[in-house]
Design a protein around this motif. Structure first.
Motif, PDB file in Angstrom:
ATOM      1  N   LEU A  25       8.981 -41.614 -80.646  1.00 21.90           N
ATOM      2  CA  LEU A  25       9.605 -42.872 -80.318  1.00 21.90           C
ATOM      3  C   LEU A  25       8.835 -43.682 -79.461  1.00 21.90           C
ATOM      4  O   LEU A  25       8.132 -43.165 -78.517  1.00 21.90           O
ATOM      5  CB  LEU A  25      10.928 -42.367 -79.583  1.00 21.90           C
ATOM      6  N   ASP A  26       9.060 -45.022 -79.430  1.00 19.05           N
ATOM      7  CA  ASP A  26       8.639 -45.935 -78.308  1.00 19.05           C
ATOM      8  C   ASP A  26       9.743 -46.284 -77.584  1.00 19.05           C
ATOM      9  O   ASP A  26       9.444 -46.557 -76.469  1.00 19.05           O
ATOM     10  CB  ASP A  26       7.974 -47.126 -79.250  1.00 19.05           C
ATOM     11  N   ILE A  27      10.666 -46.524 -77.899  1.00 20.16           N
ATOM     12  CA  ILE A  27      11.839 -46.757 -77.180  1.00 20.16           C
ATOM     13  C   ILE A  27      13.306 -46.102 -77.596  1.00 20.16           C
ATOM     14  O   ILE A  27      13.468 -45.928 -78.527  1.00 20.16           O
ATOM     15  CB  ILE A  27      12.132 -48.298 -77.292  1.00 20.16           C
ATOM     16  N   ALA A  43      14.872 -38.229 -72.932  1.00 23.93           N
ATOM     17  CA  ALA A  43      14.026 -39.579 -73.477  1.00 23.93           C
ATOM     18  C   ALA A  43      13.173 -39.606 -72.170  1.00 23.93           C
ATOM     19  O   ALA A  43      12.055 -39.819 -72.183  1.00 23.93           O
ATOM     20  CB  ALA A  43      14.916 -40.549 -74.140  1.00 23.93           C
ATOM     21  N   LEU A  44      13.626 -39.804 -70.891  1.00 23.36           N
ATOM     22  CA  LEU A  44      12.892 -40.370 -69.935  1.00 23.36           C
ATOM     23  C   LEU A  44      11.997 -39.264 -69.463  1.00 23.36           C
ATOM     24  O   LEU A  44      10.937 -39.277 -69.093  1.00 23.36           O
ATOM     25  CB  LEU A  44      13.918 -40.717 -68.498  1.00 23.36           C
ATOM     26  N   TRP A  45      12.378 -38.081 -69.523  1.00 21.66           N
ATOM     27  CA  TRP A  45      11.688 -36.916 -69.241  1.00 21.66           C
ATOM     28  C   TRP A  45      10.248 -36.723 -70.123  1.00 21.66           C
ATOM     29  O   TRP A  45       9.212 -36.458 -69.864  1.00 21.66           O
ATOM     30  CB  TRP A  45      12.438 -35.592 -69.459  1.00 21.66           C
ATOM     31  N   MET A  46      10.579 -37.171 -71.596  1.00 17.62           N
ATOM     32  CA  MET A  46       9.369 -37.111 -72.354  1.00 17.62           C
ATOM     33  C   MET A  46       8.854 -38.340 -72.430  1.00 17.62           C
ATOM     34  O   MET A  46       7.939 -38.561 -73.354  1.00 17.62           O
ATOM     35  CB  MET A  46      10.075 -37.148 -73.800  1.00 17.62           C
ATOM     36  N   GLY A  47       8.909 -39.448 -71.485  1.00 20.24           N
ATOM     37  CA  GLY A  47       8.271 -40.792 -71.421  1.00 20.24           C
ATOM     38  C   GLY A  47       8.545 -41.488 -72.346  1.00 20.24           C
ATOM     39  O   GLY A  47       7.764 -42.720 -72.387  1.00 20.24           O
ATOM     40  N   VAL A  48       9.779 -41.792 -72.816  1.00 16.16           N
ATOM     41  CA  VAL A  48      10.662 -42.739 -73.437  1.00 16.16           C
ATOM     42  C   VAL A  48      11.434 -43.475 -72.711  1.00 16.16           C
ATOM     43  O   VAL A  48      12.315 -43.012 -72.290  1.00 16.16           O
ATOM     44  CB  VAL A  48      11.084 -41.905 -74.741  1.00 16.16           C
ATOM     45  N   GLU A  99       2.648 -47.416 -69.987  1.00 19.80           N
ATOM     46  CA  GLU A  99       2.712 -46.963 -68.588  1.00 19.80           C
ATOM     47  C   GLU A  99       4.016 -46.218 -68.469  1.00 19.80           C
ATOM     48  O   GLU A  99       4.062 -45.061 -67.491  1.00 19.80           O
ATOM     49  CB  GLU A  99       2.921 -48.223 -67.571  1.00 19.80           C
ATOM     50  N   CYS A 100       5.102 -46.427 -69.204  1.00 18.26           N
ATOM     51  CA  CYS A 100       6.106 -45.581 -68.946  1.00 18.26           C
ATOM     52  C   CYS A 100       5.898 -44.214 -69.474  1.00 18.26           C
ATOM     53  O   CYS A 100       6.222 -43.272 -69.107  1.00 18.26           O
ATOM     54  CB  CYS A 100       7.317 -46.124 -69.707  1.00 18.26           C
ATOM     55  N   ARG A 101       5.167 -44.132 -70.749  1.00 17.23           N
ATOM     56  CA  ARG A 101       4.676 -42.682 -71.236  1.00 17.23           C
ATOM     57  C   ARG A 101       4.069 -42.009 -70.185  1.00 17.23           C
ATOM     58  O   ARG A 101       4.282 -40.896 -70.131  1.00 17.23           O
ATOM     59  CB  ARG A 101       3.876 -42.967 -72.599  1.00 17.23           C
ATOM     60  N   GLY A 102       3.442 -42.595 -69.554  1.00 20.88           N
ATOM     61  CA  GLY A 102       2.440 -41.992 -68.419  1.00 20.88           C
ATOM     62  C   GLY A 102       2.856 -41.721 -67.066  1.00 20.88           C
ATOM     63  O   GLY A 102       2.603 -40.647 -66.631  1.00 20.88           O
ATOM     64  N   ASN A 103       4.364 -42.335 -66.733  1.00 27.88           N
ATOM     65  CA  ASN A 103       4.776 -42.274 -65.403  1.00 27.88           C
ATOM     66  C   ASN A 103       6.215 -41.761 -65.466  1.00 27.88           C
ATOM     67  O   ASN A 103       6.685 -41.135 -64.352  1.00 27.88           O
ATOM     68  CB  ASN A 103       4.564 -43.202 -64.632  1.00 27.88           C
ATOM     69  N   LEU A 104       6.989 -41.673 -66.528  1.00 27.73           N
ATOM     70  CA  LEU A 104       8.294 -41.586 -66.491  1.00 27.73           C
ATOM     71  C   LEU A 104       8.685 -40.149 -65.995  1.00 27.73           C
ATOM     72  O   LEU A 104       9.729 -39.871 -65.521  1.00 27.73           O
ATOM     73  CB  LEU A 104       9.131 -41.885 -67.902  1.00 27.73           C
ATOM     74  N   ARG A 105       7.981 -39.127 -66.537  1.00 30.02           N
ATOM     75  CA  ARG A 105       8.236 -37.829 -66.111  1.00 30.02           C
ATOM     76  C   ARG A 105       8.254 -37.652 -64.462  1.00 30.02           C
ATOM     77  O   ARG A 105       8.980 -37.055 -63.930  1.00 30.02           O
ATOM     78  CB  ARG A 105       7.489 -36.645 -66.690  1.00 30.02           C
ATOM     79  N   HIS A 106       7.035 -38.356 -63.818  1.00 32.54           N
ATOM     80  CA  HIS A 106       6.974 -38.112 -62.371  1.00 32.54           C
ATOM     81  C   HIS A 106       8.237 -38.948 -61.875  1.00 32.54           C
ATOM     82  O   HIS A 106       8.509 -38.529 -60.849  1.00 32.54           O
ATOM     83  CB  HIS A 106       5.479 -38.934 -62.200  1.00 32.54           C
TER      84      HIS A 106
END
Length: 137
Positions: A25-27, A43-48, A99-106
């Motif tokens: 998924l992208d969004i 979704a957020l945990w997985m960077g989406v 950027e979301c994919r890379g930082n949402l889990r954090h």
């Protein structure tokens, strides 16, 4: 106006496979009038990134609470037109999605959503306050 070939319904699968689906998924679009909860967090945990619409009821505002807690208020829409605008802008911005994919889990880890100790302290305080109130009556 979305090509039907781009829409997929996935069967129920085990947790690992379920979380793996988010890699495709992208969004994520938070449903309405009843917002997601667990799926929004997943979704957020997985960077989406998740776009949500602020509903009129508590069950319609779950996504607002979740996105507010992870500092993503810019993905909260106030009406259907805004919901579409935010989703389209995000779909057109590959850099922002990366950027979301890379930082949402954090961001999730650092948010109040994942602070179990603070939640426990809050519950303890609430119980203590209720007990004291009951005892003083």
């Amino acid at each position: 106006g979305v090509d039907a070939a781009r829409v997929e319904f996935a069967p129920m699968v085990d947790m690992e496979s379920y979380l793996g689906l988010y890699l495709r998924l992208d969004i994520a679009l938070d449903p309405f009038p009843y917002a997601g909860g667990t799926t929004t967090c997943d979704a957020l945990w997985m960077g989406v990134p998740v776009v949500t619409l602020c509903g009129e009821t508590a069950v319609g505002r779950g996504g607002v609470s979740i996105l507010s807690n992870v500092g993503m208020r810019e993905l909260i829409a106030n009406d259907a037109q805004d919901y579409v605008r935010i989703a389209v802008e995000l779909a057109e911005d590959a850099r922002r999605r990366a950027e979301c994919r890379g930082n949402l889990r954090h961001r999730m880890k650092a948010s109040p959503l994942m602070d179990a100790k603070a939640l426990a302290r809050g519950v303890e305080t609430a119980y203590r306050t209720m007990w004291r109130s009951w005892c003083s009556e």
